[in-house]
Write a protein that holds these residues in place. Structure first.
Motif, PDB file in Angstrom:
ATOM      1  N   ARG A  44       0.833  -1.206   0.000  1.00 26.51           N
ATOM      2  CA  ARG A  44       0.000   0.000   0.000  1.00 26.51           C
ATOM      3  C   ARG A  44       0.866   1.254   0.000  1.00 26.51           C
ATOM      4  NH1 ARG A  44      -2.693  -1.008   5.892  1.00 26.51           N
ATOM      5  NH2 ARG A  44      -3.631  -2.640   4.626  1.00 26.51           N
ATOM      6  N   TYR A  45       2.157   1.094   0.299  1.00 29.65           N
ATOM      7  CA  TYR A  45       3.089   2.214   0.385  1.00 29.65           C
ATOM      8  C   TYR A  45       3.819   2.477  -0.932  1.00 29.65           C
ATOM      9  CZ  TYR A  45       2.296   1.057   5.273  1.00 29.65           C
ATOM     10  OH  TYR A  45       1.707   0.775   6.473  1.00 29.65           O
ATOM     11  N   HIS A  46       3.542   1.712  -1.954  1.00 27.95           N
ATOM     12  CA  HIS A  46       4.205   1.938  -3.234  1.00 27.95           C
ATOM     13  C   HIS A  46       3.524   3.071  -3.991  1.00 27.95           C
ATOM     14  CE1 HIS A  46       6.128  -2.344  -3.452  1.00 27.95           C
ATOM     15  NE2 HIS A  46       6.872  -1.474  -2.791  1.00 27.95           N
ATOM     16  N   GLY A  47       4.328   3.936  -4.572  1.00 30.72           N
ATOM     17  CA  GLY A  47       3.776   5.033  -5.357  1.00 30.72           C
ATOM     18  C   GLY A  47       4.878   5.982  -5.777  1.00 30.72           C
ATOM     19  N   LEU A  48       4.533   6.905  -6.659  1.00 28.61           N
ATOM     20  CA  LEU A  48       5.497   7.882  -7.149  1.00 28.61           C
ATOM     21  C   LEU A  48       5.592   9.116  -6.257  1.00 28.61           C
ATOM     22  CD1 LEU A  48       4.845   7.788 -11.002  1.00 28.61           C
ATOM     23  CD2 LEU A  48       6.810   6.866  -9.756  1.00 28.61           C
ATOM     24  N   LEU A  49       4.535   9.417  -5.514  1.00 25.00           N
ATOM     25  CA  LEU A  49       4.602  10.555  -4.601  1.00 25.00           C
ATOM     26  C   LEU A  49       3.723  10.275  -3.394  1.00 25.00           C
ATOM     27  CD1 LEU A  49       5.696  13.374  -3.960  1.00 25.00           C
ATOM     28  CD2 LEU A  49       3.705  14.337  -5.151  1.00 25.00           C
ATOM     29  N   ILE A  50       4.372  10.086  -2.243  1.00 25.73           N
ATOM     30  CA  ILE A  50       3.702   9.975  -0.954  1.00 25.73           C
ATOM     31  C   ILE A  50       4.235  11.124  -0.117  1.00 25.73           C
ATOM     32  CG2 ILE A  50       3.330   8.582   1.114  1.00 25.73           C
ATOM     33  CD1 ILE A  50       4.396   6.841  -2.063  1.00 25.73           C
ATOM     34  N   ALA A  51       3.359  12.007   0.314  1.00 25.10           N
ATOM     35  CA  ALA A  51       3.818  13.244   0.958  1.00 25.10           C
ATOM     36  C   ALA A  51       2.907  13.617   2.115  1.00 25.10           C
ATOM     37  CB  ALA A  51       3.855  14.387  -0.059  1.00 25.10           C
ATOM     38  N   PRO A  52       3.464  14.215   3.182  1.00 22.66           N
ATOM     39  CA  PRO A  52       2.640  14.734   4.276  1.00 22.66           C
ATOM     40  C   PRO A  52       1.890  15.979   3.830  1.00 22.66           C
ATOM     41  CG  PRO A  52       4.952  15.247   4.666  1.00 22.66           C
ATOM     42  CD  PRO A  52       4.899  14.381   3.444  1.00 22.66           C
ATOM     43  N   LEU A  53       0.632  16.075   4.208  1.00 16.37           N
ATOM     44  CA  LEU A  53      -0.180  17.221   3.792  1.00 16.37           C
ATOM     45  C   LEU A  53      -0.442  18.183   4.941  1.00 16.37           C
ATOM     46  CD1 LEU A  53      -2.771  15.560   1.377  1.00 16.37           C
ATOM     47  CD2 LEU A  53      -0.615  16.703   0.833  1.00 16.37           C
ATOM     48  N   GLN A  54      -1.085  17.719   6.004  1.00 15.36           N
ATOM     49  CA  GLN A  54      -1.428  18.626   7.109  1.00 15.36           C
ATOM     50  C   GLN A  54      -0.388  18.550   8.215  1.00 15.36           C
ATOM     51  OE1 GLN A  54      -5.618  18.583   8.262  1.00 15.36           O
ATOM     52  NE2 GLN A  54      -6.111  17.469   6.393  1.00 15.36           N
ATOM     53  N   GLY A  55      -0.292  17.425   8.911  1.00 16.69           N
ATOM     54  CA  GLY A  55       0.715  17.271   9.946  1.00 16.69           C
ATOM     55  C   GLY A  55       2.008  16.729   9.364  1.00 16.69           C
ATOM     56  N   ALA A  56       3.042  16.720  10.199  1.00 22.28           N
ATOM     57  CA  ALA A  56       4.369  16.320   9.738  1.00 22.28           C
ATOM     58  C   ALA A  56       4.402  14.888   9.243  1.00 22.28           C
ATOM     59  CB  ALA A  56       5.378  16.505  10.872  1.00 22.28           C
ATOM     60  N   MET A  57       3.602  14.009   9.837  1.00 18.33           N
ATOM     61  CA  MET A  57       3.614  12.607   9.441  1.00 18.33           C
ATOM     62  C   MET A  57       2.295  12.168   8.803  1.00 18.33           C
ATOM     63  SD  MET A  57       6.609  11.314  10.004  1.00 18.33           S
ATOM     64  CE  MET A  57       7.398  12.879   9.589  1.00 18.33           C
ATOM     65  N   ASP A  58       1.493  13.135   8.389  1.00 13.69           N
ATOM     66  CA  ASP A  58       0.218  12.846   7.721  1.00 13.69           C
ATOM     67  C   ASP A  58       0.491  12.540   6.252  1.00 13.69           C
ATOM     68  OD1 ASP A  58      -2.462  12.730   6.936  1.00 13.69           O
ATOM     69  OD2 ASP A  58      -2.518  14.893   6.568  1.00 13.69           O
ATOM     70  N   ARG A  59       1.106  11.381   5.993  1.00 12.79           N
ATOM     71  CA  ARG A  59       1.555  11.085   4.634  1.00 12.79           C
ATOM     72  C   ARG A  59       0.449  10.435   3.811  1.00 12.79           C
ATOM     73  NH1 ARG A  59       7.264   8.551   6.487  1.00 12.79           N
ATOM     74  NH2 ARG A  59       5.932   7.928   8.229  1.00 12.79           N
ATOM     75  N   GLN A  60       0.253  10.993   2.614  1.00 12.54           N
ATOM     76  CA  GLN A  60      -0.819  10.571   1.719  1.00 12.54           C
ATOM     77  C   GLN A  60      -0.238  10.081   0.390  1.00 12.54           C
ATOM     78  OE1 GLN A  60      -4.387  11.090   2.462  1.00 12.54           O
ATOM     79  NE2 GLN A  60      -3.554  11.378   4.523  1.00 12.54           N
ATOM     80  N   LEU A  61      -0.778   8.968  -0.093  1.00 15.28           N
ATOM     81  CA  LEU A  61      -0.452   8.527  -1.449  1.00 15.28           C
ATOM     82  C   LEU A  61      -1.194   9.445  -2.415  1.00 15.28           C
ATOM     83  CD1 LEU A  61       0.650   6.548  -3.596  1.00 15.28           C
ATOM     84  CD2 LEU A  61      -1.431   5.191  -3.248  1.00 15.28           C
ATOM     85  N   LEU A  62      -0.437  10.138  -3.288  1.00 16.12           N
ATOM     86  CA  LEU A  62      -1.031  11.119  -4.199  1.00 16.12           C
ATOM     87  C   LEU A  62      -0.919  10.695  -5.659  1.00 16.12           C
ATOM     88  CD1 LEU A  62       0.274  14.320  -2.415  1.00 16.12           C
ATOM     89  CD2 LEU A  62      -2.010  13.306  -2.269  1.00 16.12           C
ATOM     90  N   MET A  63       0.213  10.157  -6.049  1.00 14.20           N
ATOM     91  CA  MET A  63       0.322   9.588  -7.394  1.00 14.20           C
ATOM     92  C   MET A  63       0.906   8.197  -7.272  1.00 14.20           C
ATOM     93  SD  MET A  63       1.767  11.008 -10.994  1.00 14.20           S
ATOM     94  CE  MET A  63       1.316  10.070 -12.480  1.00 14.20           C
TER      95      MET A  63
END
Length: 663
Positions: A44-63
């Motif tokens: 589930r962690y594979h992707g081209l861009l996983i980045a935090p959005l709101q909090g420092a560790m709020d990482r979201q799969l985006l692409m």
């Protein structure tokens, strides 16, 4: 730059082998990208861009992916692979991979499509949530060729799965980019070299994530396709795109690629002349070290430096940070990073404790650890030995004094000094405080309530360090030196009467624990040992006989009734085995140093680390895994890239190399 990590068709064309090996990239902000050599999604962690959005560790799969197909000479060549529900693999683009390599940290694929060769590269921009993907075609003469990229995006927590039609996206096409706007808020931007855009939103359902299935977790995911980018290929010319959260990105594909490679070259270079001839695996590990260093907004609200404990699912943990600091910063010459991390954590000290981890999107600190604050002393010792930064020592000294004071009088979770023997005790029902911290529901697998051996080795080490700091500041060291001597005298209680090393725990609810565990090695490897030479030798011998493997130390002797041979199954099975035999790579550096202290043979001790150099070609490529199965062949498990696994290996290798060089 050496291509230490390179595979041909024997690995790339074998789907099981190609899926086993993963590439990981990071950006110094907690964001990352990752995938398999084969191009399949297995986590589930594979992707081209996983980045935090709101909090420092709020990482979201985006692409998630860009599935590429080469159109040439009336044929289609898939350059991607997907695994669908029911274990259906379609298409099988991995068969077209001629070789894969890491160029420094950059994953590079070479696809053979008849007479045409297509090269693909991926990299992230340091200090920015931006990932580039580039392609270059050669061969085929003047016949036209096109590259079609199907763009698959997402918008979910990286720990989760996306339900079918779980989100939508509004797309705006500008002259120089696409803007993807989410109903949850926020925008994603996609820049490309000249290309046609065929917009079409549809769901690609049923991606089967086999690594998640192995972990007993939900294993089906879904991704939203935005349509296709279509590039016309010219011989030797780079095409591609960048996906980013930066609305001011200055898109320049070749320049960004060159900056990334230049940065890798700088990171690989040793900081001292004596280490000019680094083995390739050590140089590669230096690149890995940089992957864990991040800048982020701390719970105090200030911007600071920190260390990610591991990728892809860990955040910045206090214990892991202090254990890792020397190898990830000082061993590669980053003194300012070390100081910044140490000072950042100084602001978080509370009741004599350092935070163990952060919750609520990384903004709230949890203080359920007994050892993070004790490792903090050793991290400061290493930094000051490297820098002689007296100004910082004067600044931090009162904080360190307060930590000692709190441990003497007592702090949270029953942590405090027993006035009867001056040893540290810790623990309450239902709480896990040492690094052996697995917990399943209300079941604490290794509670270790009482006086743990490594905690008291760290306690003695910390007191001796404080005595040294006091002398450097021309202050009285008597209090700390005398208390250290009292702890050393009481530490004799840990000696097992049969010469079988040290008790793992004293004065626990069920008495003393004679289980043979690796925690005792720290009583030898730390700068200040509370043991006499004969006891140190016994500890190294028992760890060698019962616990030593090629990739680390077992967490429990195979002779123990609770020994777990393998780390696999669902959450309860895995957590139950986590510290019951499972091999931990971070302990190998401590063992190698302890072995040297007993034998005086620095070269032999250094060679203990070589198997982890070989391991860089497996699992998380260029990185060292968190853990390994207890039984041979010691399959890699857990997080594929772990900070302290890399850090302690680098630190031990470099210290041993200095001895070999006669420094």
């Amino acid at each position: 730059m050496s291509d230490l990590i390179r595979f041909g068709r024997d690995i790339c064309g074998d789907l099981a082998q190609a899926e086993r090996r993963e590439w990981w990239l990071t950006n110094g902000l907690g964001g990352y990208a990752g995938g398999t050599i084969a191009g399949t999604l297995t986590r589930r962690y594979h992707g081209l861009l996983i980045a935090p959005l709101q909090g420092a560790m709020d990482r979201q799969l985006l692409m998630t992916k860009a599935d590429a197909t080469l159109d040439a000479a009336g044929r289609e060549w898939p350059l991607f692979t997907n695994r669908w529900y029911g274990d259906v693999v379609q298409p099988s683009g991995y068969r077209n991979i001629e070789h894969f390599r890491l160029h420094g940290r950059m994953p590079v694929w070479r696809f053979a499509c008849a007479e045409r060769i297509v090269e693909m590269r991926i990299w992230m921009v340091d200090g920015e949530h931006t990932t580039y993907v580039a392609y270059r075609c050669s061969g085929g003469g003047d016949e036209p060729a096109r590259l079609r990229l199907k763009l698959l995006v997402n918008h979910r927590d990286h720990h989760g799965n996306m339900p079918v039609r779980g989100t939508t996206a509004a797309i705006k096409q500008r002259d120089d980019r696409l803007e993807i706007e989410w109903p949850q808020g926020g925008r994603l931007y996609l820049h490309s070299t000249p290309a046609e855009m065929e917009p079409r939103q549809d769901w690609h359902e049923g991606f089967q994530l086999n690594r998640e299935a192995e972990r007993g977790l939900a294993a089906i995911d879904n991704n939203l396709s935005l349509g296709q980018l279509i590039f016309t290929l010219r011989d030797g010319e780079w095409v591609g795109f960048a996906v980013t959260l930066n609305d001011q990105l200055q898109f320049d594909l070749p320049a960004s690629m060159q900056r990334f490679m230049d940065q890798d070259e700088r990171l690989r270079q040793p900081q001292t002349a004596s280490l000019s001839e680094l083995p390739d695996w050590v140089a590669q590990m230096r690149l890995s070290a940089d992957s864990f260093l991040i800048k982020r907004v701390l719970p105090s609200g200030e911007l600071g430096d920190s260390i990610i404990a591991g990728y892809p699912w860990f955040g910045d943990w206090g214990r892991d940070t202090m254990i890792s600091l020397t190898g990830l910063t000082l061993a590669v010459g980053c003194l300012e990073s070390a100081r910044s991390i140490l000072m950042s954590y100084a602001k978080l000290v509370d009741q004599g404790q350092l935070p163990n981890r952060f919750t609520d999107r990384g903004e709230t600190a949890e203080y359920n650890t007994v050892d993070a604050a004790l490792w903090y002393f050793d991290a400061w010792r290493a930094y000051l030995d490297a820098s002689d930064d007296m100004e910082s020592l004067q600044q931090i000294y009162p904080v360190l004094q307060s930590i000692i004071d709190w441990h003497i009088k007592g702090t949270r979770y029953g942590i405090g000094m027993d006035p009867q023997d001056n040893l540290l005790r810790a623990g309450e029902a239902g709480v896990q405080l040492t690094w052996m911290d697995a917990k399943v529901g209300n079941w604490v697998v290794t509670p270790r309530t009482g006086k743990a051996v490594e905690i008291n080795a760290l306690w003695y080490n910390g007191l001796m360090i404080m005595a040294g700091f006091a002398k450097r500041l021309d202050q009285s060291a008597t209090e700390y030196a005398e208390l250290a001597e009292a702890v050393k005298a009481s530490f004799k209680r840990f000696n097992q009467p049969d010469g079988e090393g040290l008790y793992d725990l004293l004065d626990g609810p069920d008495g003393d624990d004679s289980s043979i565990r690796p925690n005792q090695i720290l009583a030898v490897s730390l700068p200040h040992s509370p043991l006499e030479a004969e006891q140190q030798k016994q500890v190294v011998e028992i760890c060698s006989r019962e616990l030593l493997t090629s990739h680390g130390l077992r967490s429990l002797s195979p002779r123990h009734k609770d020994y777990a041979h393998h780390y696999r199954g669902g959450v309860a099975d895995r957590d139950g085995a986590y510290h019951q035999g499972t091999v931990w790579a971070w302990l190998l550096g401590h063992y190698a140093w302890a072995e040297y202290l007993m034998s005086g043979d620095a070269l032999a001790a250094q060679q203990r680390l070589q198997p982890l150099g070989d391991h860089l070609k497996d699992a998380g490529l260029g990185h060292v895994s968190e853990i390994f199965d207890a039984d041979p062949p010691h399959q890699p498990r857990g997080a594929p890239a772990q900070a302290w696994s890399v850090a302690t290996t680098l630190d031990a290798w470099q210290r041993l190399q200095r001895i070999i060089d006669g420094q």
